[in-house]
Design a protein around this motif. Structure first.
Motif, short mmCIF file in Angstrom:
data_model
loop_
_atom_site.label_atom_id
_atom_site.label_comp_id
_atom_site.label_asym_id
_atom_site.label_seq_id
_atom_site.Cartn_x
_atom_site.Cartn_y
_atom_site.Cartn_z
N SER A 73 13.73 14.63 -71.76
CA SER A 73 15.02 14.86 -70.94
C SER A 73 15.21 15.89 -70.36
N ILE A 74 14.99 17.04 -70.77
CA ILE A 74 14.89 18.54 -70.10
C ILE A 74 14.36 18.66 -68.91
N ARG A 75 13.00 18.02 -69.01
CA ARG A 75 12.40 17.86 -67.64
C ARG A 75 13.08 17.21 -66.71
N ILE A 76 13.76 16.24 -66.75
CA ILE A 76 14.42 15.60 -65.68
C ILE A 76 15.55 16.55 -65.11
N LEU A 77 16.19 17.34 -65.97
CA LEU A 77 17.27 18.43 -65.46
C LEU A 77 16.35 19.38 -64.59
N GLU A 87 19.42 27.89 -53.28
CA GLU A 87 20.27 29.11 -53.57
C GLU A 87 21.75 29.16 -53.33
N PHE A 88 22.27 28.12 -53.02
CA PHE A 88 23.80 28.27 -53.06
C PHE A 88 24.64 27.16 -54.08
N GLN A 89 24.26 25.83 -54.02
CA GLN A 89 24.49 25.11 -55.16
C GLN A 89 23.92 25.18 -56.31
N VAL A 90 22.48 25.13 -56.26
CA VAL A 90 21.73 25.39 -57.05
C VAL A 90 20.53 26.46 -57.08
N LYS A 91 20.38 27.36 -57.93
CA LYS A 91 19.81 28.65 -57.52
C LYS A 91 18.59 28.62 -58.58
N SER A 92 17.79 29.57 -57.87
CA SER A 92 16.45 29.81 -58.81
C SER A 92 16.70 30.25 -60.12
N PHE A 113 23.88 20.15 -62.04
CA PHE A 113 23.17 18.90 -62.14
C PHE A 113 23.32 18.11 -61.23
N LYS A 114 22.51 17.68 -60.33
CA LYS A 114 22.84 16.66 -59.20
C LYS A 114 21.97 15.40 -59.66
N PRO A 115 22.97 14.37 -60.45
CA PRO A 115 22.37 12.90 -60.50
C PRO A 115 21.86 12.14 -59.49
N ALA A 116 21.13 11.27 -59.35
CA ALA A 116 20.74 10.61 -58.40
C ALA A 116 21.33 9.63 -57.70
N ARG A 117 22.41 9.11 -58.72
CA ARG A 117 23.27 8.01 -58.25
C ARG A 117 24.57 7.91 -59.42
N MET A 265 29.60 11.98 -56.21
CA MET A 265 29.56 10.91 -55.14
C MET A 265 29.56 11.69 -53.62
N LEU A 266 30.39 12.55 -53.69
CA LEU A 266 30.34 13.60 -52.57
C LEU A 266 29.55 14.85 -52.25
N GLY A 267 28.47 14.59 -53.18
CA GLY A 267 27.29 15.68 -52.96
C GLY A 267 27.54 16.90 -53.87
N GLN A 268 28.56 17.03 -54.69
CA GLN A 268 28.77 18.16 -55.58
C GLN A 268 27.85 18.25 -56.76
N PRO A 269 27.31 19.43 -57.03
CA PRO A 269 26.49 19.30 -58.35
C PRO A 269 27.58 19.42 -59.49
N MET A 270 27.12 18.71 -60.62
CA MET A 270 27.88 18.67 -62.09
C MET A 270 27.81 19.75 -62.60
N SER A 271 28.95 20.67 -63.20
CA SER A 271 28.70 21.83 -64.06
C SER A 271 28.46 21.20 -65.51
N MET A 272 27.45 21.75 -66.04
CA MET A 272 27.31 21.13 -67.37
C MET A 272 26.72 22.08 -68.20
N VAL A 273 26.93 22.32 -69.56
CA VAL A 273 26.16 23.13 -70.47
C VAL A 273 24.96 22.62 -70.69
N LEU A 274 23.94 23.44 -70.64
CA LEU A 274 22.48 23.19 -71.08
C LEU A 274 22.49 22.88 -72.58
N PRO A 275 22.13 21.48 -72.70
CA PRO A 275 22.40 20.91 -74.29
C PRO A 275 21.08 21.32 -74.97
N GLY A 276 21.38 21.41 -76.37
CA GLY A 276 20.35 21.27 -77.49
C GLY A 276 19.86 19.89 -77.31
N VAL A 277 18.80 19.59 -78.06
CA VAL A 277 17.95 18.49 -77.94
C VAL A 277 17.69 18.07 -79.60
#
Length: 974
Positions: A73-77, A87-92, A113-117, A265-277
């Motif tokens: 699941s983390i590999r998908i993220l 290097e703007f919305q998503v950085k190295s 995180f930018k979901p596909a849909r 929907m408008l192309g913004q990344p979601m801000s999420m806390v990197l979860p435990g698994v």
């Protein structure tokens, strides 16, 4: 090293995926090409420096431990972060955080995180489409090209939440219920039909097609996208909490609020806390007679006890081979009930078989398998098990699962079937609570006589009055659906019947269910017991159970009976299924039929007969229960790929009522001022090319004064519209009869009604009312007690701002967009609380409401605040001077002054890998040909990686293997 925002720094790992017979499927970002031991490969480390001497004196030594692999699941993220890195919305550094998941996840670090849909259902989807239509108007008013307002990612909207069980036990039930559905919701449906034509990237699935999550599983899910030749994993966020069902197919998905969905929907990344698994190992095999529902209720109880809120759960182990895809989807579906963000099942051969069964082409399945194998996202049980590291671990032997139900008020209160009778009597005895009704001993056995359509009848505590096979959880699963039909067949053949006053219903999740029930020849037995198909939607599971017979209702109310409902859904909170069923049990579809036949939950199936059959013979539970072999044989013979193809080839064609809906062809919506369902919201009115800038709060009154644990259910309008509420008054003034009020959920596209329903919860406790409970407050200047809406409008007419005082955990519960939109429309400018639920706090900021936290150890009570003061909150005049987490002074008109923390920050701990923070506050985003961002945006970025300005004159590459050490510049770790 300096990378522009338009370039992807990982473009070197973009690889071609070759087809077995020649040619290419497309290109993809290769995780193995990272050569990083944290995803199980030997590492190739790039070190940048200006000269060798700097490397020699400015290094830290990092030891690479055993090559434990990242959870799937983390590999998908990780893949999403790499693919979208600009290097703007998503950085190295976001990629590095995910790669270092084992170390960073315990520190609650934030990632984009930018979901596909995006996936919508009609209750939550209507306001999202309303907002898009409103944005188009704003763009048009600013002189831009309004047709450029479109979702930037694919959006699928399934209309499934509107159908109610008005008609049951009738061959004509589907048609009759759909006609009533269209009568109630014609305006909403016409609006959504307009949206499906007006917006690019948006698919609307018409009513009567199925339940959103089953349609997603069987048809909408891609598993792997191929978009313009770029391959990447499917992932989805949805405005329904049970979006998690898709995790059973190996697609990462979960539920979010409407505001987060619109931003995505408008192309913004979601801000999420990197979860435990949490790794959940499955072993063994289900015993004969056990169902997927028995398994999921067991898993739910285990995970709830373990504690998985905010975490991913990833299932693995040899027991996975024994679980069908439908069984996996059943477990994944109930993630909200056990509290996890996801219940994830990585793709394996079972997934591929299901994709073929549901009509995906051989070429598509071949592409999916090739991509996932190449990118280390496929589980192959013929290979040695990989070593995956998890935050914590659980294990369940499937052989230990036993028949069970859950209830009477919560989905995680599992009751083994053999203990059900004893548990029921314990509930009658116990004090009122999640497991108690406090019925006096002398009243527990009373029988209430009533007349049902001329026939004498009786009701007792625990008698079943609603039995519903419904919901996304189980109706996607052929084994339990056909299992229920086999129970019906055996019962009919033995002469058993269901009492006529029990409201029975069958609401399949898709037309495929109808096809395989017909193919098996078993639907007639369900019909005979009263389980006729009533429609294709959520129905009883979301409270759309319709009325029960008036005589039954009177018997319950007049005698204070604890009546029961048994349903194959996922939620059984008191008052959700039906106002008159105080005991609600979740059960497998076969058990729903069994309890309907028994007519009560007060039964021991082991020792008591379920009923009397032909010739007066007593029939027991064991006499009607099918074996696993019987179920498997009928599934094998009846569930065929052509059924899925035929169902979904016609899904967008709709039905005659949908097709007859007349809608305008324009790309700008023609708002009807008389509509009580769809109304143009005020969010963008008066918008200019220049954002207005920050503003403080001056001499504001406290609209509401709360204690702890005010949830989004308290804030956001939900359920029925009370006859004495401001929303009811609004509707009646516009000629709407009370019987046509419908629900707040169905009217989410009308801001006027939703504003009137904000804080209208009948259980809300407001300190202004001095102990009185209910949706009212006090207008401070006059001392007048008013509805919350009327008080807010009185303040607004007087030119006064308002604030809210609250205790801890303000906005807890599931994210709801109207919990933030509603207060904004009431004129609330700030909320001052002890703490916030993170996503709701983000939503408040998105709607322009300032979230402030009292300092540790302080609250309104310790500061001596009565809530009757005037409050002034000073903010800097310049956006650049506003810093997330800064101190803000609040002053009252009686001389009190106290300091709060401005909560524009995230929950990131300050000792994380890069020891800094990031916050992005977006009130609204509109992009047009001017390249302008409309509304207000505040950006405070983390420091870039320390080497950002260095131009290396040499690159040192060193191959390392597990337990080797390698050099790393200190700058990267500062």
């Amino acid at each position: 090293m300096c990378v522009s925002a338009s370039e992807n720094p990982f473009r070197s790992i973009l690889k071609a995926l070759e087809k077995p017979g020649g040619g290419e499927f497309g290109s993809y970002y290769s995780l193995p090409a990272l050569n990083d031991p944290r995803i199980g490969e030997s590492a190739s480390i790039l070190i940048f420096a200006t000269n060798k001497k700097l490397i020699e004196r400015n290094v830290v030594v990092v030891v690479v431990d055993d090559a434990d692999k990242l959870p799937y699941s983390i590999r998908i993220l990780l893949e999403s972060a790499i693919r979208n890195c600009d290097e703007f919305q998503v950085k190295s550094k976001d990629v590095e955080k995910i790669l270092d998941w084992e170390n960073t996840s315990p520190k609650q670090v934030e990632i984009p995180f930018k979901p596909a849909r995006v996936l919508l259902q009609d209750f939550t989807g209507v306001p999202a489409v309303v907002d898009l239509a409103c944005m188009r108007d704003a763009m048009n008013n600013l002189g831009g090209d309004s047709n450029k307002i479109n979702p930037l990612v694919p959006v699928d909207l399934v209309i499934d939440h509107s159908v109610q069980v008005d008609v049951a036990r009738s061959e004509n039930a589907v048609q009759a219920n759909m006609e009533l559905e269209f009568q109630r919701n014609k305006e909403r449906f016409a609006f959504l039909k307009w949206g499906s034509n007006a917006f690019d990237n948006m698919l609307v699935v018409p009513p009567g097609s199925g339940i959103v999550h089953q349609v997603n599983l069987e048809y909408l899910a891609r598993v792997v996208f191929n978009r313009n030749g770029l391959l990447y994993p499917d992932s989805v966020v949805g405005t329904d909490s049970h979006t998690t069902m898709i995790d059973g197919l190996g697609v990462a998905g979960w539920g979010v609020g409407g505001i987060e969905a619109e931003a995505t929907m408008l192309g913004q990344p979601m801000s999420m806390v990197l979860p435990g698994v949490v790794g959940f190992k499955l072993t063994g095999k289900l015993r004969d007679g056990m169902t997927a529902t028995d398994l999921v209720l067991t898993v739910t109880q285990m995970l709830r006890k373990h504690g998985v809120v905010g975490k991913f759960v990833e299932f693995h182990g040899e027991g996975m081979r024994e679980l069908s895809l439908a069984d996996r989807a059943t477990i994944a579906n109930m993630s909200p009930e056990y509290g996890a963000t996801m219940g994830f099942f990585p793709v394996d051969h079972v997934t591929l078989q299901y994709l073929k069964l549901t009509g995906r082409s051989d070429e598509t399945v071949a592409m999916i398998e090739a991509y996932l194998r190449a990118n280390k996202m496929f589980v192959d049980y013929s290979e040695p098990a990989s070593k995956t590291v998890y935050s914590s671990n659980l294990e369940l032997n499937l052989e230990d699962v036993e028949p069970c139900v859950s209830g009477p008020k919560r989905p995680h209160d599992r009751v083994p079937l053999k203990e059900m009778k004893a548990d029921w009597h314990s509930c009658l005895d116990s004090r009122v609570g999640f497991k108690g009704f406090a019925v006096p001993k002398e009243a527990q056995s009373k029988a209430v006589e009533f007349n049902f359509n001329g026939t004498p009848a009786k009701l007792r505590h625990g008698d079943v009055v609603i039995a519903a096979i419904t919901s996304c959880t189980n109706t996607s699963n052929p084994s339990v659906m056909l299992g229920a039909a086999l129970v019906a067949k055996k019962a009919c053949e033995l002469g058993l019947e269901v009492k006529p006053w029990i409201k029975t219903s069958l609401a399949p999740g898709s037309g495929v269910v109808t096809k395989y029930l017909a193919k098996s020849g078993l639907q007639k037995y369900l019909d005979q017991l009263g389980f006729s198909i009533v429609g294709y939607g959520c129905t009883t599971c979301i409270g759309n159970s319709g009325d029960i017979h008036e005589a039954v209702a009177s018997a319950i109310v007049d005698n204070d009976l604890v009546a029961s409902a048994v349903l194959s859904g996922n939620r059984n909170f008191e008052g959700r299924v039906h106002p008159l069923t105080r005991a609600n049990y979740l059960a497998s579809p076969p058990l729903v039929v069994a309890y309907a036949l028994a007519g009560t939950v007060d039964i021991d199936f082991e020792t008591e007969p379920i009923g009397t059959g032909k010739d007066g013979i007593k029939i027991f539970f064991r006499d009607i229960w099918p074996s696993n072999k019987e179920v498997a044989e009928v599934v094998q013979a009846s569930v065929l790929p052509d059924m899925f193809k035929a169902t979904y080839e016609a899904i967008t064609e709709g039905n005659s009522m949908w097709n007859e809906l007349s809608v305008a062809s324009g790309t700008l919506y023609e708002w009807d001022p008389k509509s009580t369902y769809i109304h143009e919201p005020p969010y963008f009115k008066g918008m200019t090319m220049s954002p207005p800038g920050p503003h403080g709060v001056k001499d504001a009154y406290c609209l509401l004064n709360f204690g702890d644990s005010i949830t989004t259910d308290h804030i956001s309008p939900a359920g029925s519209i009370h006859k004495d509420s401001p929303a009811a008054k609004y509707l009646m003034e516009r000629g709407v009869d009370r019987r046509d009020f419908n629900s707040y959920g169905s009217r989410r596209g009308n801001d006027e009604i939703m504003a009137r329903g904000t804080f209208a919860n009948i259980r809300i406790v407001n300190k202004h009312l001095k102990g009185e409970v209910g949706p009212k407050t006090v207008h401070i200047p006059s001392g007048e007690k008013l509805s919350v809406f009327d008080a807010a409008m009185k303040y607004r007419n007087e030119g006064r701002d308002t604030i809210i005082l609250a205790g801890a955990e303000y906005g807890s519960g599931s994210s709801r967009d109207w919990a933030a939109k509603g207060p904004m429309l009431l004129g609330v400018k700030a909320v001052i609380s002890k703490s916030f639920e993170r996503i709701h706090r983000s939503n408040l900021v998105g709607m322009g409401i300032i979230p402030l936290c009292f300092k540790t150890g302080e609250d309104a009570e310790t500061l001596g605040l009565t809530g009757e003061e005037l409050y002034t909150i000073e903010l800097p005049n310049s956006v650049s001077e506003i810093k997330p987490g800064q101190d803000v002074t609040v002053v009252t008109n009686n001389g009190k002054s106290f300091t709060c923390t401005l909560r524009f920050d995230t929950e990131v701990k300050q000792d994380d890998l890069f020891s800094s923070f990031k916050s992005r506050v977006v009130m609204s985003i509109i992009k047009d040909e001017f390249g302008m961002a409309g509304g207000v945006g505040l950006f405070q970025s983390r420091r870039d990686i320390a080497i950002r300005d260095q131009e290396p004159d040499q690159t040192i590459r060193k191959r390392v293997s597990p337990r080797d050490s390698f050099l790393y510049p200190k700058g990267l770790l500062q």
